[in-house]
Design a protein around this motif. Sequence first.
Motif, PDB file in Angstrom:
ATOM      1  N   VAL A  60       0.850  -1.190   0.000  1.00  0.00           N
ATOM      2  CA  VAL A  60       0.000   0.000   0.000  1.00  0.00           C
ATOM      3  C   VAL A  60       0.883   1.235   0.000  1.00  0.00           C
ATOM      4  N   LEU A  61       0.537   2.227  -0.809  1.00  0.00           N
ATOM      5  CA  LEU A  61       1.290   3.474  -0.867  1.00  0.00           C
ATOM      6  C   LEU A  61       0.951   4.323   0.356  1.00  0.00           C
ATOM      7  N   GLU A  62       1.980   4.793   1.049  1.00  0.00           N
ATOM      8  CA  GLU A  62       1.793   5.600   2.256  1.00  0.00           C
ATOM      9  C   GLU A  62       1.986   7.081   1.940  1.00  0.00           C
ATOM     10  N   VAL A  63       0.918   7.849   2.116  1.00  0.00           N
ATOM     11  CA  VAL A  63       0.961   9.294   1.884  1.00  0.00           C
ATOM     12  C   VAL A  63       0.815  10.013   3.215  1.00  0.00           C
ATOM     13  N   LEU A  64       1.649  11.032   3.424  1.00  0.00           N
ATOM     14  CA  LEU A  64       1.531  11.897   4.595  1.00  0.00           C
ATOM     15  C   LEU A  64       1.279  13.319   4.109  1.00  0.00           C
ATOM     16  N   GLU A  65       0.225  13.933   4.631  1.00  0.00           N
ATOM     17  CA  GLU A  65      -0.090  15.322   4.286  1.00  0.00           C
ATOM     18  C   GLU A  65       0.120  16.209   5.504  1.00  0.00           C
ATOM     19  N   VAL A  66       0.874  17.276   5.316  1.00  0.00           N
ATOM     20  CA  VAL A  66       1.077  18.259   6.377  1.00  0.00           C
ATOM     21  C   VAL A  66       0.123  19.422   6.109  1.00  0.00           C
ATOM     22  N   GLY A  67      -1.061  19.350   6.726  1.00  0.00           N
ATOM     23  CA  GLY A  67      -2.068  20.389   6.540  1.00  0.00           C
ATOM     24  C   GLY A  67      -3.295  19.906   5.791  1.00  0.00           C
ATOM     25  N   PHE A  68      -4.252  19.287   6.506  1.00  0.00           N
ATOM     26  CA  PHE A  68      -5.480  18.767   5.871  1.00  0.00           C
ATOM     27  C   PHE A  68      -6.333  19.889   5.296  1.00  0.00           C
ATOM     28  N   GLY A  69      -6.487  20.985   6.047  1.00  0.00           N
ATOM     29  CA  GLY A  69      -7.163  22.174   5.537  1.00  0.00           C
ATOM     30  C   GLY A  69      -8.567  21.942   5.023  1.00  0.00           C
ATOM     31  N   THR A  70      -8.789  22.242   3.744  1.00  0.00           N
ATOM     32  CA  THR A  70     -10.108  22.092   3.131  1.00  0.00           C
ATOM     33  C   THR A  70     -10.435  20.644   2.800  1.00  0.00           C
ATOM     34  N   THR A  91      -2.372   9.541   5.672  1.00  0.00           N
ATOM     35  CA  THR A  91      -2.305  10.172   6.987  1.00  0.00           C
ATOM     36  C   THR A  91      -2.223  11.678   6.798  1.00  0.00           C
ATOM     37  N   THR A  92      -3.079  12.413   7.503  1.00  0.00           N
ATOM     38  CA  THR A  92      -3.090  13.864   7.345  1.00  0.00           C
ATOM     39  C   THR A  92      -3.127  14.545   8.703  1.00  0.00           C
ATOM     40  N   LEU A  93      -2.351  15.620   8.840  1.00  0.00           N
ATOM     41  CA  LEU A  93      -2.227  16.344  10.098  1.00  0.00           C
ATOM     42  C   LEU A  93      -2.971  17.670  10.015  1.00  0.00           C
ATOM     43  N   GLU A  94      -3.698  17.995  11.061  1.00  0.00           N
ATOM     44  CA  GLU A  94      -4.399  19.277  11.106  1.00  0.00           C
ATOM     45  C   GLU A  94      -4.619  19.706  12.543  1.00  0.00           C
ATOM     46  N   LYS A  95      -4.035  20.827  12.909  1.00  0.00           N
ATOM     47  CA  LYS A  95      -4.169  21.351  14.263  1.00  0.00           C
ATOM     48  C   LYS A  95      -5.441  22.186  14.429  1.00  0.00           C
ATOM     49  N   TYR A  96      -5.898  22.792  13.317  1.00  0.00           N
ATOM     50  CA  TYR A  96      -7.070  23.675  13.374  1.00  0.00           C
ATOM     51  C   TYR A  96      -8.128  23.208  12.379  1.00  0.00           C
ATOM     52  N   PRO A  97      -8.810  22.087  12.661  1.00  0.00           N
ATOM     53  CA  PRO A  97      -9.814  21.593  11.710  1.00  0.00           C
ATOM     54  C   PRO A  97     -10.975  22.559  11.571  1.00  0.00           C
ATOM     55  N   ILE A  98     -11.479  22.662  10.361  1.00  0.00           N
ATOM     56  CA  ILE A  98     -12.625  23.537  10.128  1.00  0.00           C
ATOM     57  C   ILE A  98     -13.910  22.839  10.552  1.00  0.00           C
ATOM     58  N   GLY A  99     -14.890  23.613  10.944  1.00  0.00           N
ATOM     59  CA  GLY A  99     -16.153  23.065  11.419  1.00  0.00           C
ATOM     60  C   GLY A  99     -17.115  22.738  10.298  1.00  0.00           C
ATOM     61  N   GLU A 100     -18.170  22.016  10.637  1.00  0.00           N
ATOM     62  CA  GLU A 100     -19.164  21.620   9.642  1.00  0.00           C
ATOM     63  C   GLU A 100     -19.812  22.835   8.996  1.00  0.00           C
ATOM     64  N   THR A 145      -3.202  17.336  15.142  1.00  0.00           N
ATOM     65  CA  THR A 145      -1.946  17.910  15.628  1.00  0.00           C
ATOM     66  C   THR A 145      -1.246  18.581  14.462  1.00  0.00           C
ATOM     67  N   ASP A 146      -0.047  19.112  14.698  1.00  0.00           N
ATOM     68  CA  ASP A 146       0.785  19.551  13.588  1.00  0.00           C
ATOM     69  C   ASP A 146       2.113  18.813  13.639  1.00  0.00           C
ATOM     70  N   LEU A 147       2.981  19.123  12.698  1.00  0.00           N
ATOM     71  CA  LEU A 147       4.200  18.330  12.548  1.00  0.00           C
ATOM     72  C   LEU A 147       5.196  18.557  13.676  1.00  0.00           C
ATOM     73  N   THR A 148       5.054  19.628  14.424  1.00  0.00           N
ATOM     74  CA  THR A 148       6.013  19.890  15.505  1.00  0.00           C
ATOM     75  C   THR A 148       5.929  18.849  16.612  1.00  0.00           C
TER      76      THR A 148
END
Length: 228
Positions: A60-70, A91-100, A145-148
Amino acid sequence: MTYLPPELHETEDGSLTLYTPTFGEHYHSTHGAVQESRHIYMGLALRGRLERWDRSSGRVLEVLEVGFGTGLNALLTALLAEELHQPIHYTTLEKYPIGEDVYSRLSYDLSTETQGDTLLRLLHSAPWDEDVPLSPTFTLHKVHTDLTTYIPSEGIDVIYYDAFSPEAQPELWDEVLFQRLYAAAHPGAMLTTYCAKGEVRRRLQRAGFAVERLAGPPGKREVLRATK
């Protein structure tokens, strides 16, 4: 820091993005959100890696995204995984997810894909910190979370580095983070980012990556691709 909810903006190709008053930046290029994502992340990163991918391995190809955003990068990746019949663990990281109230108003005209908006809602509403199979070829794992503070698992094949700019979030462009990603990446792994600043390029190189300057999407002269 006081977090302010993002605002919906239309970009030049007709697709939507968000503007964050907190960081004073848009989530995507104002010249075109979809065309930027397709060029930098789907094209140079994902398709670039698959050109050298050994499908006979069955891995399986492993993708990491720094910043899920939209969720746009995840959406386009899920659609491409289905089109190419390539299993992807995302896998995607997001410290400030947007609301519904915000993501429910996002919509992307992806022409042949009529279920795009439904899938986008599923990406946003999926639970955090667990694997969520959304199709036979795409499994999502969102991390709040974020990458830090995130320690990546070994075996990354593709990295979408889509954080806000070094001016807005300098801590996310620290050389130590690039070293951490390099250590966790498979040989041949590719990282792409819209940010082509010389210091970012040099930090990636010092972390061990071979770095190319490549033509960017409309409105962006150059972008970076780093390969392990």
